[in-house]
Design an enzyme around this catalytic site. Structure first.
Site, PDB file in Angstrom:
ATOM      1  CG  ASN A  88      -2.394  -0.988   0.637  1.00 24.71           C
ATOM      2  OD1 ASN A  88      -2.804  -1.417   0.165  1.00 24.71           O
ATOM      3  ND2 ASN A  88      -2.371  -1.687   2.457  1.00 24.71           N
ATOM      4  CG  HIS A  89       2.109   3.495  -3.209  1.00 29.58           C
ATOM      5  ND1 HIS A  89       1.944   4.598  -3.765  1.00 29.58           N
ATOM      6  CD2 HIS A  89       2.525   2.456  -3.277  1.00 29.58           C
ATOM      7  CE1 HIS A  89       3.106   3.911  -5.005  1.00 29.58           C
ATOM      8  NE2 HIS A  89       3.458   2.590  -4.127  1.00 29.58           N
ATOM      9  CB  ALA A  90       0.971   7.330   3.152  1.00 30.65           C
TER      10      ALA A  90
END
Ligand SMILES: CC(C)(COP(=O)(O)OP(=O)(O)OC[C@H]1O[C@@H](n2cnc3c(N)ncnc32)[C@H](O)[C@@H]1OP(=O)(O)O)[C@@H](O)C(=O)NCCC(=O)NCCS
Length: 211
Positions: A88-90
């Protein structure tokens, strides 16, 4: 002589005596600090044996905080994949672009995300091309249909399919499921499992309890 051997990287032997190299026992071929894998769990893929971890869970890095836990006797078909938390990316900012990943000075502080382990119970069958999303727990004896995208936890002995995966049906009654979880045959010594094979295969609960 027992026919199950957890140290055998290639558990299937072809008629000509050579090993079938596309099915690998995970515990025998994977050494990954964030993976915990039970004996006899296997995965079929066309890569090399030492690429198994990267094919199965490509976003689980040695420095990841989450873990991928796979029980015993888990059967994983080709093209199944685990998307783990580190993928996941922020998303709390305006952009999801991971600017900080590109500098060794800043990469450490980049991902301040909730990390959740992915946990696959014993004797789960994961069908062709299934995708298991971060943080999911799949109970023992569950079946994941081909191409399912699993975003929620799956109860023991439940079949799920679709995107997002939903329940297709339960494999046994609640009472039978409770019995099976209490029996926990996957933890039995191998000679006992081999003695119980025909009952495990036939679903003869009464006989299974007598082994
Ligand atoms: C999930 C599975 C085990 C279901 O088997 P089953 O109990 O015999 O199920 P049925 O074929 O009777 O179908 C039951 C329902 O599930 C649905 N279903 C079956 N497979 C599905 C799938 N992959 N995705 C979504 N729904 C599926 C059916 O459409 C049916 O829906 P309905 O009740 O609304 O009509 C099987 O379809 C499957 O996906 N097997 C995986 C095979 C595989 O990937 N093998 C790889 C090598 S190990």
């Amino acid at each position: 002589m027992p026919f199950l051997d957890p140290r055998q990287p290639y558990p299937i032997t072809l008629a000509d005596g050579t090993p079938y190299r596309e099915t690998v026992q995970l515990a025998a071929v994977i050494d990954h600090p964030r993976m915990e894998i039970g004996d006899f769990s296997y995965f079929t893929h066309s890569g090399k044996a030492d690429e198994t971890a990267a094919i199965l869970a490509p976003y689980l890095y040695p420095f990841s905080q989450e873990r991928l836990v796979i029980g015993r006797f888990v059967q994983i078909a080709r093209e199944a994949i685990f998307i783990t938390s580190s993928a996941n990316h922020a998303m709390s900012g305006v952009t999801t672009y991971p600017f900080r990943v590109f500098s060794p000075q800043t990469i450490d502080g980049y991902q301040d995300l909730p990390y959740r382990d992915t946990v696959i119970g014993h004797d789960v069958w994961i069908g062709h091309g299934a995708t298991i999303m971060p943080g999911v727990t799949i109970g023992p004896g569950a079946i994941i249909a081909a191409r399912a995208v699993v975003t929620q936890n799956v109860s023991p002995y439940t079949i799920v399919g679709g995107n997002p995966a939903t329940m297709i049906r339960q494999r046994f009654s609640e009472a039978e499921i409770a019995d099976l979880l209490a029996l926990a045959w996957w933890d039995w010594p191998i000679d006992k499992i081999e003695r119980a094979l025909r009952h495990l295969e036939s679903g003869d609960f009464a006989a299974l309890k007598q082994v």
